[in-house]
Structure formats: C-alpha cells, structure tokens
Motif scaffolding. Structure first.
Motif: not given
Length: 320
Positions: A271, A274, A276-277, A279-280, A285, A288-289, A292
């Motif tokens: 958290h 990274r 973004s990692a 969330r993936a 998301s 969202d991805s 984006q």
C-alpha cells in the motif's frame, strides 16, 4: 466372566464407538461448498485476473476454514502407545492394544484398539469422547463411563482429567482451551472483516485486519502452549508410559497465524511502496485501467441534430 447374549453383563446394550465430529463435518462441508461454487464460476472470469481471484479466494477460504475447524479438533495435544495392559475391572485378562490420547479445546478423546482387534471373543475398538464445554459436565460423563463398564485403559486416562484428580489436568487444559477458543473466535471475526475491507477500496485496513487475525491466531497457540508445557502426570499403561506432544491442529493454527501476518504485512507494505501493484492484485480497478489506457486522447462531443436545425457546427473537445 460370563456372557449374556454375547454382551458382557455390565453393558446394558451393545456399545457404539464415538463417530466423526458432526460440527467438524459441517465446517468442512460448508467451506468445501463455497470453494466448489467459486471454482464453477471461475471460467467466467476473463484474463489474468482469473488466477488472481483463484489464489485470493481459495487462500482466504483455507484461513477461515482452519480457524473454525480447529475449535472442534482433538489434535491439539496427542499421544499414542502400544502396550500389554489389563482389559476390564474385576478381571485378570490382559490384552495387547494400541492406546491413543487426543486433547482438544473442548475435551479429550481416548481410543483403544486391540492388536488384533478381535480378542477375548469380542471386538476391541473403542473411541470415547469426554467434553468440558460450558454446558457439559465432565465428571458426569466420567461417572456414566464407569456405569457403562468401559475398559480399564480408557477409564484410567479419563480419570486423570477429572476435576477431582490430583494431577490437575482438568483445570489446566480447560482454562487453556477456553482462552484459545475465545482468541480464535476473535480471529475469525477479523478474518470476515478483512475480506470485506479487501473487497472495497480500503486495502490498507484490510491488511491491518489480516494482521490482527494472525495475531489472535498466534495468541490462541500461545495460550494453549503456556498451559500444556506443564508436564503431564505419568500415564502408565501396563509396562509402557504414554507420552504426548503437540498435534496437527496446533501446528496448522501456528502456520495459519504466521501466514496471516505475512499476507497482512505484504498488503500494508505494498500500500505504501507500490499501490498500483496492490490494486492490480486485488482486481479493484479493471475499469480504471481500461480508461487509463486511453488517457490523453481527446473526447469529442458533437450535436447530432445540427444538420436538421441548421445551427452552426459545434464541437467540444475535452482532454482527460
């Protein structure tokens, strides 16, 4: 001793060994059904997120099933011995048997299996459960076992755990099981909370809930270990001595607590390091991805009625 219709005189009816724990069976069926249901819908998940969901859901179900199942397991403290011992009271007959002792959070399980099973014109295969839950009376169960005329090895081990025994094992293990069970139920509540938080845009709090889950699981292990480190009274069965050690439920709970700490620590670390990692992996998301990927492209809005109304062509361009 004489027999009456194939049954020893102090048995009012043919005995039946204790069966499989119904509560444990229900827990296994419930979590197995949840896992099977998820596997059925797994092919409907597209892309690489399918494997993320597979690891996430099955690992979570394993943690929850383990926390609940160990409440009803008698494999926290176990011991076995093969010995030549007396069989019944008021009898000089001796048998060769395998004696097992299993201590759980809510009681003790004692088994006696003959070597071979058929000796003295009967089947020697006993599996007796004595419980000390809040609504159960261990002393009354022991008195009932005396009335049934259970074999000497079973009664000998059961007597060591009675409240009036000078060994004091009843109070030690009853107290240890009570606190360990309470800790595990708290861990289960935080496990449910962590699943809900990880399914929302709050991975940090989900990771913290996992850390608390692992902490309470380890507290349960330490609560049981702190009492069980006290040496048992010598358990002499014939010429042999029964020695006990930590069982599968103890070690699996310890491993689950460590696993929850590692997973919770990984979520909290990702958290901050990274996000973004994280969330993936949590698959939060996907939309969202996809949006984006088109970031920077203009969004053109046109009036579809400009020709009919003869209005000047208006075009609005917005950069996202």
């Amino acid at each position: 001793m004489t027999l009456w219709n194939g049954v020893l005189p102090f048995y009012p009816q043919p005995r039946h060994a204790a069966g499989f724990c119904i509560q444990l069976l229900i827990v296994i069926l419930v979590f197995s059904t949840l896992a099977a249901s998820f596997l059925l819908i797994l092919p409907g998940i597209r892309g690489h997120s399918r494997w993320f969901w597979l690891v996430r859901v099955l690992l979570s179900l394993f943690i929850g099933a383990e926390i609940v199942a160990v409440h009803f397991s008698t494999d926290w403290f176990v011991g076995t011995v093969s010995t030549n011992t007396s069989y019944k009271a008021f009898s000089a007959e001796r048998i060769r048997a395998h004696v097992g002792l299993r201590v759980g959070l809510v009681g003790v399980n004692i088994t006696l299996t003959g070597i071979p099973v058929h000796q003295l014109n009967e089947t020697i295969d006993y599996n007796e459960q004595f419980t000390w839950r809040l609504d159960e009376d261990y002393a009354a169960e022991y008195v009932h076992a005396l009335e049934k005329g259970l074999p000497d090895p079973v009664l000998y081990l059961a007597e060591k755990f009675t409240p009036s025994s000078p060994c004091g094992l009843y109070h030690k293990y009853h107290l240890a099981g009570h606190y360990a069970s309470a800790m595990l139920w708290v861990a289960f509540c935080f496990w449910v909370l962590s699943n809900g938080l990880l399914s929302m845009p709050a991975p940090l709090y989900g990771g913290l809930a996992l850390l608390v889950t692992g902490a309470f699981a380890l507290f349960a292990v330490f609560a049981f270990a702190s009492i069980s480190t006290v040496p048992l009274c010598p358990l002499h069965l014939g010429a042999s001595v029964l020695t006990a050690h930590y069982g599968a439920a103890f070690w699996v709970t310890l491993a689950t607590g460590i696993l929850c700490l590692l997973l919770g620590g990984a979520v909290v670390s990702l958290h901050y390091a990274r996000p973004s990692a994280l969330r993936a992996f949590l698959d939060q998301s996907l939309k969202d991805s996809s949006s984006q990927g088109r970031e920077g492209s203009p969004l053109v809005l046109k009036n579809p009625l400009h020709k009919q109304s003869a209005l000047p062509d208006l075009q609005v361009t917005t950069n996202l």
